[in-house]
Write an enzyme that holds these catalytic residues in place. Structure first.
Site, PDB file in Angstrom:
ATOM      1  N   ARG A 617      76.125 -37.057 -50.798  1.00 48.65           N
ATOM      2  CA  ARG A 617      76.720 -38.278 -51.174  1.00 48.65           C
ATOM      3  C   ARG A 617      76.049 -38.407 -52.547  1.00 48.65           C
ATOM      4  NH1 ARG A 617      77.354 -43.526 -48.509  1.00 48.65           N
ATOM      5  NH2 ARG A 617      76.388 -42.760 -46.456  1.00 48.65           N
ATOM      6  N   GLU A 694      67.500 -31.186 -60.341  1.00 50.18           N
ATOM      7  CA  GLU A 694      67.114 -29.764 -61.110  1.00 50.18           C
ATOM      8  C   GLU A 694      68.400 -28.554 -60.985  1.00 50.18           C
ATOM      9  OE1 GLU A 694      62.406 -29.329 -60.156  1.00 50.18           O
ATOM     10  OE2 GLU A 694      63.774 -30.214 -58.387  1.00 50.18           O
TER      11      GLU A 694
END
Length: 734
Positions: A617, A694
């Site tokens: 999501r 990341e």
């Protein structure tokens, strides 16, 4: 209090029933105005009276012992209050990941630039002059300043490591028997933290209680380290860190905090200490250099029978058990029955190594994804088709099912948007144009997190947690989560972060911050929703919350009316459970790049980049896109620029400033597009999000490197890709 452990598929909650329509929307940062107007208070900007200033004194050798420290000249300078040096009360090193304290000064020097003292004065200028006037004499001894110096007695991966050695089948035999093989070595250099905000703190004491105003990503963990280092109780430490100007893994508990705390206790007044940029290179941990042996074996059809990424990394001798987990993204990425992902750690006399954005994947993908392109070329396959052929149905190293995995969709959507099928290698004058792609993979984590939410008599809600915001948008997404769950517009939510007196959040790191903290807020809202439903005389599932009102049973009541005179409070805690062991969880993506290489000078210009990510999501499309773009820019830097050059005689970084340690500037960054394949991951956490911060850097540099090779035919395996390395392989200009 709602406490939830991830042991099964989450079935949904008030967040999923919400109709406010704010979750996922590209809501502008609610702290944006404060930041652009200068109202946001960073660590070194807190107004504290009667302030003294400290500047670190550091060691001038890379290995040896301090023989004397002469402070007389420094003490005689105007404005200098004191010099603390050589008495064992100061840290000689910054704590690193995996170590619970900072080693104190004991006269030995284990790397260049270790802290040996601090000069304290009435002004920063006087403190700097005082630090420069301190004479530190040392007896130097030979050190190991390259991981190759320590490869013969390198340490094997310790038990319980984040990335244990993974060996499946027999890769040696598989490589011998494979019709098509690749056995290459890629290297990446030492890289450092170069956040815009300096490492700096303000310490003050009230009796035995220490208050630190400091940029701390992981507040609870930072307190534990500081307490052990200073020999005080964790409950006697308060950390205030409402805003952080970039952390990227490096701002946990650092030397400046301990210097400021010791100096403030000695003086009985607040002390501010900021590390200079040059000191930051040596007194805070960075990323290890890596030597990666990558082996791929396949049949003529392109299906891998062998895959290996075996690496040598470095760590400061005795610093901690942490090592750069190079193969973290590779272990579950591609099929292949015979597998080897191992790491050995060379003990070196260099600055300690610790987590830098995407530890493992950021540098591991530079090697693996370029090797995958090399193998595709050997097989005569399109790079995307080769990767699709080796898409596994379950985690190929463990056999675990994937929680969600939309990687093939990322390939297809990215290829369509980038125009991969229409690409062509061409020449425009002296510029050679090429295209490249790479896979992005970032393992997904969940961390324990607690948040408190209060719904007040005025219908406004307040979120409190010591979770931090590094500029990633935490303030905004937590407001969106609470707003969606409680049916309140974002402007009706007050978010309070970065104070250790609030409930302990996950902190910012490992890409677990958004999902973990958002889950704790959502769970806290469950308590409030349940109480509102009770007061409405309805079941939670039968009640709708929207625009500050509760709607149930043909009644529409303002939340302020339901709350009454006393706030309704909820406390939510999320923590990992069996799901982390039962499911293979990662964020995936596809990176694409177009570059131009100058045939005469070897200059590289990145012309455009595009990426598509599968991250569960999306909590806020604007902040998510910004995170991905930031990571991709860093990927450009890893491919073309960043290299902390070590002087092999002293162990010092010779380019320890931002003039010589090159990072991408505005002119280096092209048009970057980011898109998402969105599927809520019910196995990951209650909000269904997976880490993105990341993933953006993972694969980005490899896409650039593959495009460089496509443009000019030169394959550079020793990063960064600089003009001299390209010119060595380019044909001479006639």
């Amino acid at each position: 209090m709602t406490r939830y452990q991830m042991n099964s598929k989450h079935a949904g909650m008030a967040l999923d029933r919400g109709v406010q329509g704010v979750l996922g929307r590209p809501v502008p940062r609610i702290d944006g105005i404060a930041k652009v107007t200068g109202a946001a208070t960073y660590a070194l900007e807190h107004p504290v009276g009667n302030l003294a200033y400290g500047v670190a004194v550091t060691a001038p050798v890379g290995k040896g012992r301090v023989t004397s420290i002469d402070t007389a000249a420094a003490r005689a300078l105007p404005g200098v209050i004191d010099v603390i040096a050589g008495d064992g009360s100061l840290p000689r090193d910054t704590p690193v990941f995996g170590r619970p304290d900072a080693p104190l000064y004991d006269g030995t020097i284990g790397s260049y630039g270790e802290v040996v003292g601090v000069a304290i004065a009435e002004s920063f200028e006087a403190a700097r002059a005082g630090a420069m006037a301190v004479t530190v004499r040392c007896e130097a001894i030979p050190g190991r300043f390259d991981i190759r110096d320590g490869q013969d007695d390198a340490l094997a991966t310790p038990e319980g490591a984040l990335l244990p050695d993974t060996v499946v089948g027999d890769i040696e035999t598989a490589m011998r028997e494979a019709p098509v093989t690749l056995d290459v070595t890629y290297t990446t250099p030492t890289q450092v933290h170069a956040a815009m905000e300096p490492y700096g703190s303000i310490a003050s004491w009230d009796g035995d209680r220490l208050t630190l105003r400091a940029p701390v990503q992981l507040v609870t963990g930072g307190i534990a380290i500081i307490a052990r280092s200073l020999g005080i109780r964790p409950e006697d430490i308060r950390i205030l860190s409402p805003f952080i100007g970039g952390g990227f893994g490096g701002k946990t508990a650092t030397a400046d905090m301990l210097l400021a705390a010791v100096a403030a206790r000695r003086l009985g007044r607040p002390v501010k200490v900021a590390l200079s940029r040059r000191q930051t290179f040596h007194a805070t941990y960075g990323r290890s250099e890596t030597i990666q042996r990558i082996r791929l074996g396949a049949g003529p059809d392109g299906r891998l029978t062998a895959i290996g990424q075996d690496s040598l990394v470095g760590q400061k001798a005795g610093a901690s058990a942490f090592f750069e987990p190079v193969a973290l993204g590779a272990v579950a990425l591609y099929a292949g029955a015979n597998r080897s992902f191992t790491t050995r750690t060379a003990q070196v006399d260099l600055t300690a190594r610790g987590p830098v954005r995407a530890p493992g994947e950021a540098v591991g993908m530079l090697g693996l994804e370029c090797a995958m392109d090399e193998m595709a070329e050997k097989l005569g396959l399109d790079p995307i088709e080769f990767r699709k052929l080796n898409e596994p149905s379950v985690d190929p190293s463990t056999g675990k099912p994937f929680s969600t995995r939309r990687l093939v969709d990322c390939y297809d959507e990215g290829a369509r948007r980038f125009g991969w099928a229409e690409r062509e290698r061409r020449r425009e004058g002296d510029w050679l144009i090429g295209h490249g792609m790479a896979t992005a993979s970032r393992v997904n984590f969940l961390a324990k997190a607690t948040a408190r939410v209060r719904l007040g008599p005025d219908g406004r809600a307040a979120v409190e947690t010591d979770m931090t915001d590094l500029g990633t948008g935490t303030y905004t997404i937590l407001a969106q989560v609470a707003g969606e769950a409680l049916g309140i517009p974002v402007e009706g939510i007050d978010v309070r972060l970065g104070d250790s007196e609030y409930p302990s959040g996950s902190g910012s790191g490992g890409s677990f911050g958004a999902a973990s903290s958002a889950s704790s807020v959502a769970l806290a809202c469950e308590d409030i929703v349940a109480e509102l439903a009770r007061r409405m005389g309805a079941a939670s599932a039968d009640m709708t919350l929207k625009d500050g009102h509760a709607i149930a049973g043909n009644r529409r009541v303002a939340l302020s009316e339901l709350v009454g005179a006393s706030p309704i409070e909820g406390l939510g805690t999320i923590e990992p459970g069996s799901n982390s062991a039962s499911w293979s969880q990662s964020t995936h993506g596809a990176q694409f790049a177009e570059v131009a290489v100058h045939a005469v000078t070897g200059e590289v210009r990145v012309r455009r980049m595009l990426a598509v990510f599968d991250c569960g999501r999306v909590l806020n499309h604007r902040t998510a896109r910004s995170q991905a773009i930031g990571g991709m820019i860093w990927g450009i830097g890893y491919a073309l620029h960043e290299h902390a050059v070590v002087d092999p005689r002293t162990g010092a970084y010779v380019n320890r400033d931002l003039a010589e340690y090159h990072v991408p500037a505005n002119a280096d960054v092209p048009q970057i597009e980011v898109f998402f394949i969105e599927e809520i991951d019910r196995q990951a956490n209650p909000v269904g999000a997976k880490g993105l911060g990341e993933a953006g850097i993972s694969g980005a540099g490899a896409a650039v490197a593959n495009a460089v090779h496509d443009a000019c035919g030169v394959r550079v395996r020793d990063y960064p890709i600089t003009p001299d390395k390209l010119l060595a392989g380019l044909p001479p200009v006639r």
